[in-house]
Design a protein around this motif. Structure first.
Motif, PDB file in Angstrom:
ATOM      1  N   GLY A 221      28.663  17.839 -26.234  1.00  0.00           N
ATOM      2  CA  GLY A 221      29.718  16.894 -26.569  1.00  0.00           C
ATOM      3  C   GLY A 221      30.652  16.656 -25.407  1.00  0.00           C
ATOM      4  N   ALA A 222      31.555  15.709 -25.585  1.00  0.00           N
ATOM      5  CA  ALA A 222      32.508  15.363 -24.532  1.00  0.00           C
ATOM      6  C   ALA A 222      33.785  14.840 -25.151  1.00  0.00           C
ATOM      7  N   THR A 223      34.875  15.005 -24.412  1.00  0.00           N
ATOM      8  CA  THR A 223      36.169  14.450 -24.807  1.00  0.00           C
ATOM      9  C   THR A 223      36.835  13.840 -23.584  1.00  0.00           C
ATOM     10  N   THR A 224      37.732  12.895 -23.840  1.00  0.00           N
ATOM     11  CA  THR A 224      38.610  12.362 -22.803  1.00  0.00           C
ATOM     12  C   THR A 224      40.023  12.273 -23.362  1.00  0.00           C
ATOM     13  N   VAL A 225      40.986  12.717 -22.562  1.00  0.00           N
ATOM     14  CA  VAL A 225      42.409  12.617 -22.895  1.00  0.00           C
ATOM     15  C   VAL A 225      43.076  11.848 -21.761  1.00  0.00           C
ATOM     16  N   LEU A 226      43.848  10.817 -22.089  1.00  0.00           N
ATOM     17  CA  LEU A 226      44.523   9.987 -21.095  1.00  0.00           C
ATOM     18  C   LEU A 226      46.011  10.320 -21.052  1.00  0.00           C
ATOM     19  N   VAL A 227      46.532  10.513 -19.836  1.00  0.00           N
ATOM     20  CA  VAL A 227      47.939  10.865 -19.636  1.00  0.00           C
ATOM     21  C   VAL A 227      48.593   9.833 -18.728  1.00  0.00           C
ATOM     22  N   MET A 228      49.788   9.375 -19.119  1.00  0.00           N
ATOM     23  CA  MET A 228      50.539   8.373 -18.359  1.00  0.00           C
ATOM     24  C   MET A 228      52.006   8.781 -18.282  1.00  0.00           C
ATOM     25  N   PRO A 229      52.775   8.174 -17.376  1.00  0.00           N
ATOM     26  CA  PRO A 229      54.235   8.371 -17.405  1.00  0.00           C
ATOM     27  C   PRO A 229      54.793   7.895 -18.747  1.00  0.00           C
ATOM     28  N   ALA A 230      55.786   8.588 -19.243  1.00  0.00           N
ATOM     29  CA  ALA A 230      56.324   8.246 -20.564  1.00  0.00           C
ATOM     30  C   ALA A 230      56.867   6.830 -20.621  1.00  0.00           C
ATOM     31  N   ALA A 231      57.474   6.363 -19.547  1.00  0.00           N
ATOM     32  CA  ALA A 231      58.051   5.015 -19.558  1.00  0.00           C
ATOM     33  C   ALA A 231      56.982   3.959 -19.783  1.00  0.00           C
ATOM     34  N   GLN A 232      55.854   4.098 -19.106  1.00  0.00           N
ATOM     35  CA  GLN A 232      54.762   3.148 -19.288  1.00  0.00           C
ATOM     36  C   GLN A 232      54.008   3.392 -20.593  1.00  0.00           C
ATOM     37  N   ALA A 233      54.013   4.640 -21.052  1.00  0.00           N
ATOM     38  CA  ALA A 233      53.297   4.982 -22.276  1.00  0.00           C
ATOM     39  C   ALA A 233      53.854   4.255 -23.491  1.00  0.00           C
ATOM     40  N   ARG A 234      55.110   3.861 -23.411  1.00  0.00           N
ATOM     41  CA  ARG A 234      55.715   3.181 -24.562  1.00  0.00           C
ATOM     42  C   ARG A 234      55.019   1.868 -24.883  1.00  0.00           C
ATOM     43  N   ASP A 235      54.268   1.339 -23.952  1.00  0.00           N
ATOM     44  CA  ASP A 235      53.549   0.093 -24.184  1.00  0.00           C
ATOM     45  C   ASP A 235      52.187   0.322 -24.825  1.00  0.00           C
ATOM     46  N   THR A 236      51.800   1.575 -25.037  1.00  0.00           N
ATOM     47  CA  THR A 236      50.533   1.876 -25.697  1.00  0.00           C
ATOM     48  C   THR A 236      50.778   2.102 -27.186  1.00  0.00           C
ATOM     49  N   PRO A 237      49.731   2.047 -28.004  1.00  0.00           N
ATOM     50  CA  PRO A 237      49.937   2.054 -29.460  1.00  0.00           C
ATOM     51  C   PRO A 237      50.580   3.314 -30.038  1.00  0.00           C
ATOM     52  N   ALA A 238      50.195   4.514 -29.561  1.00  0.00           N
ATOM     53  CA  ALA A 238      50.685   5.730 -30.215  1.00  0.00           C
ATOM     54  C   ALA A 238      50.829   6.872 -29.214  1.00  0.00           C
ATOM     55  N   PRO A 239      51.797   6.791 -28.288  1.00  0.00           N
ATOM     56  CA  PRO A 239      51.954   7.849 -27.285  1.00  0.00           C
ATOM     57  C   PRO A 239      52.536   9.120 -27.883  1.00  0.00           C
ATOM     58  N   LEU A 240      52.169  10.246 -27.279  1.00  0.00           N
ATOM     59  CA  LEU A 240      52.651  11.560 -27.692  1.00  0.00           C
ATOM     60  C   LEU A 240      53.268  12.246 -26.481  1.00  0.00           C
ATOM     61  N   THR A 241      54.512  12.622 -26.594  1.00  0.00           N
ATOM     62  CA  THR A 241      55.227  13.168 -25.450  1.00  0.00           C
ATOM     63  C   THR A 241      54.823  14.603 -25.156  1.00  0.00           C
ATOM     64  N   ILE A 242      54.557  14.895 -23.879  1.00  0.00           N
ATOM     65  CA  ILE A 242      54.317  16.264 -23.425  1.00  0.00           C
ATOM     66  C   ILE A 242      55.690  16.877 -23.142  1.00  0.00           C
ATOM     67  N   LEU A 243      56.136  17.754 -24.022  1.00  0.00           N
ATOM     68  CA  LEU A 243      57.491  18.281 -23.909  1.00  0.00           C
ATOM     69  C   LEU A 243      57.626  19.351 -22.838  1.00  0.00           C
ATOM     70  N   GLY A 244      56.607  20.153 -22.661  1.00  0.00           N
ATOM     71  CA  GLY A 244      56.679  21.224 -21.679  1.00  0.00           C
ATOM     72  C   GLY A 244      55.348  21.930 -21.562  1.00  0.00           C
ATOM     73  N   THR A 245      55.149  22.647 -20.473  1.00  0.00           N
ATOM     74  CA  THR A 245      53.875  23.291 -20.199  1.00  0.00           C
ATOM     75  C   THR A 245      54.082  24.671 -19.571  1.00  0.00           C
ATOM     76  N   GLN A 246      53.035  25.485 -19.625  1.00  0.00           N
ATOM     77  CA  GLN A 246      52.941  26.671 -18.779  1.00  0.00           C
ATOM     78  C   GLN A 246      51.464  26.831 -18.428  1.00  0.00           C
ATOM     79  N   SER A 247      51.204  27.186 -17.176  1.00  0.00           N
ATOM     80  CA  SER A 247      49.822  27.208 -16.717  1.00  0.00           C
ATOM     81  C   SER A 247      49.244  28.612 -16.762  1.00  0.00           C
TER      82      SER A 247
END
Length: 394
Positions: A221-247
């Motif tokens: 199987g395969a998956t794809t996840v698309l990530v954009m700047p939040a400002a531009q993401a607002r023009d897409t249908p259903a953006p989800l904000t990345i609030l924070g991360t740890q690697s």
């Protein structure tokens, strides 16, 4: 520690897509990956020309390299990162993509994962050259002491945990039982047969105490996840904000299939409380752990769910087994985990199928398995990486 570092409102997940999950002898990893890319672009309302960054886990010997993938799929990228096929890189991949778009290095990153475990499943044993490399194998294999396959390390971690905290095999069975319950409400899932603890205990042992139901599915199987700047993401249908991360952390306290403190490999056997590093994601996200409504984790083996719950502080040391056995991770429990069935029952796509499920839950499009009112969901693993997604910017 960089505890003030935040990606909040800087990057967003704007599209997710998958291929079919199953066993496809006539399809290549590239074919499956391209299907998931098309689905993610359609989900986000974007074109291929909008993607100028690529993070991929393919490459020898599991598939083609990033440059060939771009050429075959028509992508023209400015930023590329090729990672190893393993779920331990998932959180770091999301973090790198979010940082790249937040820094203006590219406009849209496609995170593409494809796997053909039905044919590339030789991990451990004489045919696995990785297992005999300097330092042992890539999944904790150490042939010189008899650990010949990934399951050996996971089984040893589970056995140490059981002996130390009094957990039982029935407690462990609660993890695949919960996964199977989610899969039975998921049309895309590979394993949907009914499972309860009695059936679990009657199933065959593979590497004690792990039984056949404690192993991820051998699927393609395969998956794809698309990530954009939040400002531009607002023009897409259903953006989800990345609030924070740890690697992903490293060091002598780390073992791939067990949390720190268990005494595996070079770990010390100590008491365990999450370090500031283990829970940095909450400060970086600006949210309290108690606000997380669903958890998604890498569950290639059942005990990894225990270790994730304790490493992130959802359960105190030694309490995760009873939490799971008491229904804590069920869809109706206080912390639903891997509501799609996870790697244990939906498919093994190195954990990325669980990220797709996060997006669907937050968007309210998970169908029969939809959780009510989900606004915050967390990815976290026993390896120590994590990120938090929000339905809306905060």
């Amino acid at each position: 520690m960089g505890t003030n570092y935040r990606l909040s409102a800087a990057a967003a997940v704007v599209g997710v897509g998958t291929s079919a999950f199953g066993r496809f002898p006539d399809r290549s990893p590239t074919d499956l990956a391209a299907e998931s890319l098309r689905a993610a672009l359609a989900d986000a309302g974007l074109e291929r020309a909008d993607v100028d960054g690529l993070v991929t886990n393919m490459g020898y010997p599991a598939g083609i390299d990033y440059d060939q993938f771009c050429a075959l799929t028509g992508l023209q990228t400015e930023l590329n990162l090729q990672m190893w096929t393993h779920g331990r890189w998932l959180g770091t991949a999301v973090e790198q993509a979010a940082a790249a778009v937040a820094a203006g290095l590219c406009r849209c990153v496609a995170l593409v994962c494809a796997s053909k475990f039905s044919v590339f499943a030789q991990l451990g044993g004489a045919e696995d050259h990785e297992a005999s490399r300097e330092g042992g194998g890539s999944h904790g294999e150490a042939p010189h002491v008899g650990l010949m396959a990934p399951a050996s390390g996971a089984a040893l971690a589970a056995r140490l945990y059981m002996q130390r905290y009094g957990a039982s095999e029935a407690d462990l069975g609660a993890v695949p039982v919960a996964a199977r319950a989610g899969a039975r409400r998921n049309p895309a899932a590979w394993r949907t047969e009914e499972l309860d603890v009695e059936r679990y205990l009657a199933s065959r042992l593979i590497v004690a105490p792990l039984r056949v139901h404690d192993f991820a599915q051998v699927t393609d199987g395969a998956t794809t996840v698309l990530v954009m700047p939040a400002a531009q993401a607002r023009d897409t249908p259903a953006p989800l904000t990345i609030l924070g991360t740890q690697s992903l952390p490293g060091g002598r306290g780390e073992f791939v299939f067990g949390r720190p403190g268990l005494g595996l490999a070079q770990q010390e056997m100590t008491g365990f409380r999450p370090s500031a590093r283990d829970v940095a994601v909450y400060g970086r996200s600006g949210v309290d752990r108690s606000a997380v409504q669903a958890l998604y984790c890498y569950d290639a083996f059942s005990p990894l769910v225990w270790f994730t719950l304790e490493r992130l502080g959802f359960c105190a040391e030694g309490e995760a087994a009873k939490f799971c056995a008491g229904g804590g991770i069920a869809a109706t429990g206080p912390l639903p985990v891997n509501t799609n069935g996870g790697l244990l029952a939906e498919a093994h796509v190195s954990g990325w199928n669980n990220v797709v499920e996060m997006a669907r839950q937050l968007r309210g499009t998970a169908g029969e398995r939809q959780l009510p009112g989900v606004e915050l969901a967390q990815w976290g693993s026993a390896f120590g990486d994590s990120f938090i997604l929000a339905k809306e910017a905060r």
